[in-house]
Design an enzyme around this catalytic site. Sequence first.
Site, short mmCIF file in Angstrom:
data_model
loop_
_atom_site.label_atom_id
_atom_site.label_comp_id
_atom_site.label_asym_id
_atom_site.label_seq_id
_atom_site.Cartn_x
_atom_site.Cartn_y
_atom_site.Cartn_z
N GLU A 49 0.82 -1.21 0.00
CA GLU A 49 0.00 0.00 0.00
C GLU A 49 0.85 1.26 0.00
O GLU A 49 0.49 2.26 -0.63
CB GLU A 49 -0.97 0.00 1.18
CG GLU A 49 -2.08 -1.04 1.09
CD GLU A 49 -2.93 -0.90 -0.17
OE1 GLU A 49 -2.94 0.19 -0.78
OE2 GLU A 49 -3.58 -1.89 -0.55
N TYR A 132 -6.22 6.87 3.79
CA TYR A 132 -6.37 5.80 2.80
C TYR A 132 -5.70 4.51 3.26
O TYR A 132 -6.33 3.43 3.27
CB TYR A 132 -5.79 6.21 1.42
CG TYR A 132 -5.59 4.97 0.59
CD1 TYR A 132 -6.68 4.32 0.02
CD2 TYR A 132 -4.33 4.36 0.47
CE1 TYR A 132 -6.53 3.13 -0.66
CE2 TYR A 132 -4.17 3.18 -0.21
CZ TYR A 132 -5.27 2.55 -0.77
OH TYR A 132 -5.12 1.38 -1.42
N ASP A 150 -9.11 6.34 -2.35
CA ASP A 150 -8.00 6.84 -3.16
C ASP A 150 -8.59 7.49 -4.42
O ASP A 150 -9.80 7.69 -4.52
CB ASP A 150 -7.05 5.70 -3.52
CG ASP A 150 -7.70 4.71 -4.48
OD1 ASP A 150 -8.92 4.73 -4.61
OD2 ASP A 150 -6.96 3.93 -5.09
#
Length: 368
Positions: A49, A132, A150
């Site tokens: 991520e 996020y 996102d």
Amino acid sequence: MKKESTHHERLDDFDIYGFQHDLITWFEREQRDLPWRKDQDPYKVWVSEIMLQQTKVDTVIPYFNSFIEQFPNIQSLAEAEEDRVLKAWEGLGYYSRARNLQSAVREVHESYAGIVPNTPKEISTLKGVGPYTTGAILSIAYGVPEPAVDGNVMRVLSRILLIRDDIAKPKTRKVFEEVIRDLISKENPSFFNQGLMELGAMVCTPTSPSCLLCPVREHCRAFAEGVQRELPVKTKKKSTKQVALVAGIFKDKDGRFLIHRRPSEGLLANLWEFPNFVKVDELGTAKQQLLQLMKTEYGLNVALGEYVCDIKHVFSHLVWDVNVYVGSWDGELLEGSDLVPVTEEEMKEFAFPVSHQNMWKEYLKTVE
DNA sequence: AATACGGGGGA
DNA sequence: TCCCCAGTATT
């Protein structure tokens, strides 16, 4: 009297369960085979991520594989030299991601016994983990129904729900988070969140979305109105500043080159580079300024040779225009000098920004 | 709310 | 060219 509702008003008359089902079954069927989808190891989800922030999947894949090979778990990354981590990140950009990730991993190693925390409060305090990434790790690694908003998600949902808020505004992200709290599947938040992002990457693309292939087309308000190409609304940012630089690749008689570590904060923090300075038009030619500044900044007498090339490098917020020269140096480096002499072979161990990698490539062409 | 922070690829 | 990308930290 206002009608009582259990859902966000933007979901009035929206088939929430039908949408969840169509999205999740499509994701189960069509998802790409990606290296970070082999398991749900919270550490690997986390690394992926961070790497995927503002970075395309195809770019990340080789970096992720190599990074996990070198740092397979929390402990190995916590105990690694920062320079090795930066070297593993070399060329990926946004280097503070790498330093923040290692810093946060060290905190998890020391304060959480090496277990990535599973609450929004704890996880969002980790360095480099914003709203996020908090939602992504919680939903994908732990199955917690948190929004993970996102750019993909804002584009997809702006079309599905006909949301015209400007996605360039910081507060707009909160609008999507609030809707998703009512829209997200409580049974499979991982596939729901990943499905939205996968849809944005593969089908509901920025220009010319493939609506005829879309698994949730029948839920899409923008498609129904024929306005999918007008969404999302996004104001554009302003252009970049120009910076003129002069740089030197200096070799001594033993074949050692001078390199320099950038400051620990700001642009390209802690990366290595060839000596360079901002060029000022009023202070003579690029060559004269390089000669002068090597003396005043480093106390070093250099001889300048041929012009190597002109490197133009575009960042998101500025443009470098670098005049590169070869040169030679002799004698001693000043005590406490920031310059480090390295051989061509040793240079491979240091992390350089792409702009300086390109200078080196051009230099090698001239000595062939 | 605006800006700093990389680099690559597509139209 | 311009825009976009599985954003975050700082001011």
